[in-house]
Design a protein around this motif. Structure first.
Motif, PDB file in Angstrom:
ATOM      1  N   SER A  40       4.830  12.594   1.110  1.00 35.31           N
ATOM      2  CA  SER A  40       3.550  12.581   0.398  1.00 35.31           C
ATOM      3  C   SER A  40       3.303  11.181  -0.157  1.00 35.31           C
ATOM      4  N   GLU A  41       2.040  10.824  -0.232  1.00 32.15           N
ATOM      5  CA  GLU A  41       1.690   9.492  -0.729  1.00 32.15           C
ATOM      6  C   GLU A  41       1.735   9.474  -2.245  1.00 32.15           C
ATOM      7  N   GLN A  42       2.243   8.391  -2.763  1.00 37.02           N
ATOM      8  CA  GLN A  42       2.295   8.177  -4.200  1.00 37.02           C
ATOM      9  C   GLN A  42       1.393   6.982  -4.514  1.00 37.02           C
ATOM     10  N   PRO A  43       0.360   7.186  -5.321  1.00 34.54           N
ATOM     11  CA  PRO A  43      -0.642   6.130  -5.536  1.00 34.54           C
ATOM     12  C   PRO A  43      -0.079   4.836  -6.130  1.00 34.54           C
ATOM     13  N   GLU A  44       0.827   4.924  -7.101  1.00 33.87           N
ATOM     14  CA  GLU A  44       1.315   3.710  -7.761  1.00 33.87           C
ATOM     15  C   GLU A  44       2.102   2.801  -6.809  1.00 33.87           C
ATOM     16  N   PRO A  45       3.099   3.323  -6.072  1.00 35.92           N
ATOM     17  CA  PRO A  45       3.808   2.442  -5.130  1.00 35.92           C
ATOM     18  C   PRO A  45       2.890   1.888  -4.045  1.00 35.92           C
ATOM     19  N   LEU A  46       1.955   2.709  -3.566  1.00 46.24           N
ATOM     20  CA  LEU A  46       1.025   2.243  -2.537  1.00 46.24           C
ATOM     21  C   LEU A  46       0.184   1.086  -3.068  1.00 46.24           C
ATOM     22  N   ALA A  47      -0.297   1.201  -4.284  1.00 48.58           N
ATOM     23  CA  ALA A  47      -1.108   0.124  -4.871  1.00 48.58           C
ATOM     24  C   ALA A  47      -0.296  -1.159  -5.012  1.00 48.58           C
ATOM     25  N   ARG A  48       0.962  -1.035  -5.410  1.00 48.42           N
ATOM     26  CA  ARG A  48       1.799  -2.232  -5.557  1.00 48.42           C
ATOM     27  C   ARG A  48       2.066  -2.891  -4.215  1.00 48.42           C
ATOM     28  N   VAL A  49       2.289  -2.085  -3.181  1.00 52.88           N
ATOM     29  CA  VAL A  49       2.502  -2.633  -1.842  1.00 52.88           C
ATOM     30  C   VAL A  49       1.233  -3.331  -1.361  1.00 52.88           C
ATOM     31  N   GLN A  50       0.088  -2.685  -1.544  1.00 54.73           N
ATOM     32  CA  GLN A  50      -1.176  -3.270  -1.100  1.00 54.73           C
ATOM     33  C   GLN A  50      -1.478  -4.578  -1.834  1.00 54.73           C
ATOM     34  N   GLN A  51      -1.111  -4.677  -3.104  1.00 54.45           N
ATOM     35  CA  GLN A  51      -1.346  -5.913  -3.861  1.00 54.45           C
ATOM     36  C   GLN A  51      -0.484  -7.060  -3.341  1.00 54.45           C
ATOM     37  N   ALA A  52       0.687  -6.740  -2.798  1.00 59.91           N
ATOM     38  CA  ALA A  52       1.597  -7.779  -2.305  1.00 59.91           C
ATOM     39  C   ALA A  52       1.203  -8.289  -0.915  1.00 59.91           C
ATOM     40  N   LEU A  53       0.479  -7.494  -0.164  1.00 61.18           N
ATOM     41  CA  LEU A  53       0.184  -7.846   1.232  1.00 61.18           C
ATOM     42  C   LEU A  53      -0.538  -9.179   1.425  1.00 61.18           C
ATOM     43  N   PRO A  54      -1.534  -9.542   0.608  1.00 55.94           N
ATOM     44  CA  PRO A  54      -2.210 -10.828   0.830  1.00 55.94           C
ATOM     45  C   PRO A  54      -1.283 -12.044   0.698  1.00 55.94           C
ATOM     46  N   GLU A  55      -0.194 -11.901  -0.019  1.00 48.71           N
ATOM     47  CA  GLU A  55       0.772 -12.991  -0.141  1.00 48.71           C
ATOM     48  C   GLU A  55       1.652 -13.105   1.107  1.00 48.71           C
ATOM     49  N   LEU A  56       1.738 -12.019   1.847  1.00 52.19           N
ATOM     50  CA  LEU A  56       2.655 -11.937   2.977  1.00 52.19           C
ATOM     51  C   LEU A  56       1.951 -12.110   4.325  1.00 52.19           C
ATOM     52  N   LEU A  57       0.733 -11.599   4.427  1.00 48.70           N
ATOM     53  CA  LEU A  57       0.011 -11.583   5.703  1.00 48.70           C
ATOM     54  C   LEU A  57      -1.198 -12.515   5.658  1.00 48.70           C
ATOM     55  N   SER A  58      -1.535 -13.068   6.810  1.00 51.15           N
ATOM     56  CA  SER A  58      -2.740 -13.887   6.922  1.00 51.15           C
ATOM     57  C   SER A  58      -3.971 -12.978   6.898  1.00 51.15           C
ATOM     58  N   GLU A  59      -5.132 -13.578   6.753  1.00 48.88           N
ATOM     59  CA  GLU A  59      -6.377 -12.805   6.755  1.00 48.88           C
ATOM     60  C   GLU A  59      -6.531 -12.030   8.071  1.00 48.88           C
ATOM     61  N   LYS A  60      -6.204 -12.674   9.178  1.00 43.73           N
ATOM     62  CA  LYS A  60      -6.285 -12.007  10.482  1.00 43.73           C
ATOM     63  C   LYS A  60      -5.318 -10.824  10.548  1.00 43.73           C
ATOM     64  N   GLU A  61      -4.106 -11.016  10.046  1.00 39.94           N
ATOM     65  CA  GLU A  61      -3.120  -9.931  10.056  1.00 39.94           C
ATOM     66  C   GLU A  61      -3.558  -8.781   9.146  1.00 39.94           C
ATOM     67  N   LEU A  62      -4.186  -9.099   8.035  1.00 38.15           N
ATOM     68  CA  LEU A  62      -4.700  -8.050   7.150  1.00 38.15           C
ATOM     69  C   LEU A  62      -5.780  -7.226   7.847  1.00 38.15           C
ATOM     70  N   GLN A  63      -6.633  -7.894   8.610  1.00 33.36           N
ATOM     71  CA  GLN A  63      -7.658  -7.176   9.364  1.00 33.36           C
ATOM     72  C   GLN A  63      -7.028  -6.302  10.439  1.00 33.36           C
ATOM     73  N   GLU A  64      -5.997  -6.824  11.116  1.00 31.18           N
ATOM     74  CA  GLU A  64      -5.278  -6.040  12.120  1.00 31.18           C
ATOM     75  C   GLU A  64      -4.620  -4.829  11.471  1.00 31.18           C
ATOM     76  N   LEU A  65      -4.062  -5.015  10.287  1.00 32.75           N
ATOM     77  CA  LEU A  65      -3.427  -3.916   9.565  1.00 32.75           C
ATOM     78  C   LEU A  65      -4.447  -2.837   9.232  1.00 32.75           C
ATOM     79  N   GLU A  66      -5.628  -3.228   8.783  1.00 35.65           N
ATOM     80  CA  GLU A  66      -6.682  -2.252   8.477  1.00 35.65           C
ATOM     81  C   GLU A  66      -7.021  -1.425   9.707  1.00 35.65           C
ATOM     82  N   ARG A  67      -7.172  -2.076  10.855  1.00 30.42           N
ATOM     83  CA  ARG A  67      -7.468  -1.355  12.101  1.00 30.42           C
ATOM     84  C   ARG A  67      -6.308  -0.427  12.472  1.00 30.42           C
ATOM     85  N   PHE A  68      -5.077  -0.912  12.334  1.00 27.54           N
ATOM     86  CA  PHE A  68      -3.894  -0.120  12.640  1.00 27.54           C
ATOM     87  C   PHE A  68      -3.848   1.134  11.767  1.00 27.54           C
TER      88      PHE A  68
END
Length: 74
Positions: A40-68
């Motif tokens: 089951s999804e837990q909102p707090e960990p998901l939000a923390r992971v999503q906040q970290a993604l822009p530091e790790l992935l490029s803008e193009k990779e973030l768009q690819e992730l959204e499509r995925f």
């Protein structure tokens, strides 16, 4: 619906290898490997992971992730 943290982990590992996963865990404070596809999804960990993604992935990779996530979430 599949767990988004698990899907994000798969995506990051494919593009950034295990080092990327280690960075994601360090930046988010979430043990992303502990989430399975049918957990089951837990909102707090998901939000923390999503906040970290822009530091790790490029803008193009973030768009690819959204499509995925859209494709896998069907």
């Amino acid at each position: 619906m599949l767990n988004r943290i698990c899907l994000i982990t798969q995506f990051v590992e494919k593009r950034k290898t295990g080092f990327g996963i280690a960075r994601l865990m360090m930046m988010s404070g979430v043990n992303v490997r502990s989430f399975g596809p049918h957990d089951s999804e837990q909102p707090e960990p998901l939000a923390r992971v999503q906040q970290a993604l822009p530091e790790l992935l490029s803008e193009k990779e973030l768009q690819e992730l959204e499509r995925f996530l859209e494709e896998e979430g069907r």
